[in-house]
Scaffold this active site. Sequence first.
Site, PDB file in Angstrom:
ATOM      1  N   PRO A 138     -11.305 -29.044 -22.411  1.00  0.00           N
ATOM      2  CA  PRO A 138     -11.325 -29.676 -23.737  1.00  0.00           C
ATOM      3  C   PRO A 138     -12.547 -29.329 -24.567  1.00  0.00           C
ATOM      4  O   PRO A 138     -12.564 -29.563 -25.769  1.00  0.00           O
ATOM      5  CB  PRO A 138     -11.282 -31.184 -23.415  1.00  0.00           C
ATOM      6  CG  PRO A 138     -11.760 -31.297 -22.012  1.00  0.00           C
ATOM      7  CD  PRO A 138     -11.340 -30.044 -21.326  1.00  0.00           C
ATOM      8  N   GLU A 175     -13.326 -34.294 -12.539  1.00  0.00           N
ATOM      9  CA  GLU A 175     -14.129 -34.679 -13.694  1.00  0.00           C
ATOM     10  C   GLU A 175     -14.563 -33.494 -14.542  1.00  0.00           C
ATOM     11  O   GLU A 175     -14.672 -33.589 -15.748  1.00  0.00           O
ATOM     12  CB  GLU A 175     -15.370 -35.452 -13.210  1.00  0.00           C
ATOM     13  CG  GLU A 175     -16.254 -36.002 -14.316  1.00  0.00           C
ATOM     14  CD  GLU A 175     -15.564 -37.052 -15.166  1.00  0.00           C
ATOM     15  OE1 GLU A 175     -16.001 -37.268 -16.310  1.00  0.00           O
ATOM     16  OE2 GLU A 175     -14.586 -37.659 -14.678  1.00  0.00           O
ATOM     17  N   ARG A 230       4.301 -12.881 -24.864  1.00  0.00           N
ATOM     18  CA  ARG A 230       5.359 -12.587 -25.828  1.00  0.00           C
ATOM     19  C   ARG A 230       4.918 -11.568 -26.878  1.00  0.00           C
ATOM     20  O   ARG A 230       5.752 -10.998 -27.580  1.00  0.00           O
ATOM     21  CB  ARG A 230       5.866 -13.873 -26.482  1.00  0.00           C
ATOM     22  CG  ARG A 230       4.879 -14.535 -27.416  1.00  0.00           C
ATOM     23  CD  ARG A 230       5.314 -15.934 -27.811  1.00  0.00           C
ATOM     24  NE  ARG A 230       6.670 -15.972 -28.299  1.00  0.00           N
ATOM     25  CZ  ARG A 230       7.041 -15.649 -29.532  1.00  0.00           C
ATOM     26  NH1 ARG A 230       6.119 -15.242 -30.394  1.00  0.00           N
ATOM     27  NH2 ARG A 230       8.291 -15.723 -29.922  1.00  0.00           N
ATOM     28  N   ASP A 250       6.685 -14.777 -36.734  1.00  0.00           N
ATOM     29  CA  ASP A 250       6.575 -16.154 -36.276  1.00  0.00           C
ATOM     30  C   ASP A 250       5.580 -16.940 -37.114  1.00  0.00           C
ATOM     31  O   ASP A 250       4.652 -16.384 -37.700  1.00  0.00           O
ATOM     32  CB  ASP A 250       6.118 -16.201 -34.813  1.00  0.00           C
ATOM     33  CG  ASP A 250       7.263 -15.946 -33.852  1.00  0.00           C
ATOM     34  OD1 ASP A 250       8.418 -16.065 -34.281  1.00  0.00           O
ATOM     35  OD2 ASP A 250       6.990 -15.620 -32.689  1.00  0.00           O
TER      36      ASP A 250
END
Length: 248
Positions: free
Chosen positions: A87, A114, A152, A167
């Site tokens: 994160p 953690e 992709r 896209d």
Amino acid sequence: MRIDILTLFPEMFTGVLSSSILGKASEKEIVEFHISNFRDFSESKHGTVDDTPYGGGGGMVLKPDPLFRAVESMSTDKKPRVILMCPQGVPYHQKLAEELAQEEHLVFICGHYEGYDERIREHLVTDEISIGDYVLTGGELAAMVVIDSVVRLQPGALGNQISAVEDSFSTGLLEYPHYTRPAEFRGWKVPDILLSGHHANIEKWRLKESLRRTSMRRPDLLEKLELTAEMKKLLAELEEEKKLEDKS
């Protein structure tokens, strides 16, 4: 392209990497997947890969030695790009996907617990990536997202490579609306212009609809985009249309 995945839960990747575009890309030898349980690289007889943090605190921290040994065991000619899913990483976006798609070898580290010993960040990984401001149990699902978006883009991975180019986010805009048969469904009709066969007008309509959708749903993307003269003209038309709608 070679992709190595270091995880404590290899079974999570089995179905994902063998299905759909990823599975086909592997069958065509466009990409080569290697999944390793980095517990196998622990020197502990119990396969321990985590320990309590120095200084105290809750949770467990991944030790550096199993992950360093796992990456160093990879016999490749070129130093891989080692990606830590966490994160604290940079927010993931399409331009980064396109950049990673140019690499020959990617290594994904999927952690649990953690966090990571800081020496992993400082001396092992080349990139830290986050797929969003929320918390997952581990890095596996995040790695799957990045891997899918990268594979992709490999030549031959998609049946129609134009799809990847057009896209959403690849052009900096959200994608225009799509329609297929039947031309009328429950009273809802396909826009006449798409049935006209006039390709230049269709392309202009698609660009305008991409601008319309982006301005409504993700105006922040327009702020980052270098607008062409045609885009500016179409945005002005959209603004006039909106004013007329507000008056009616």
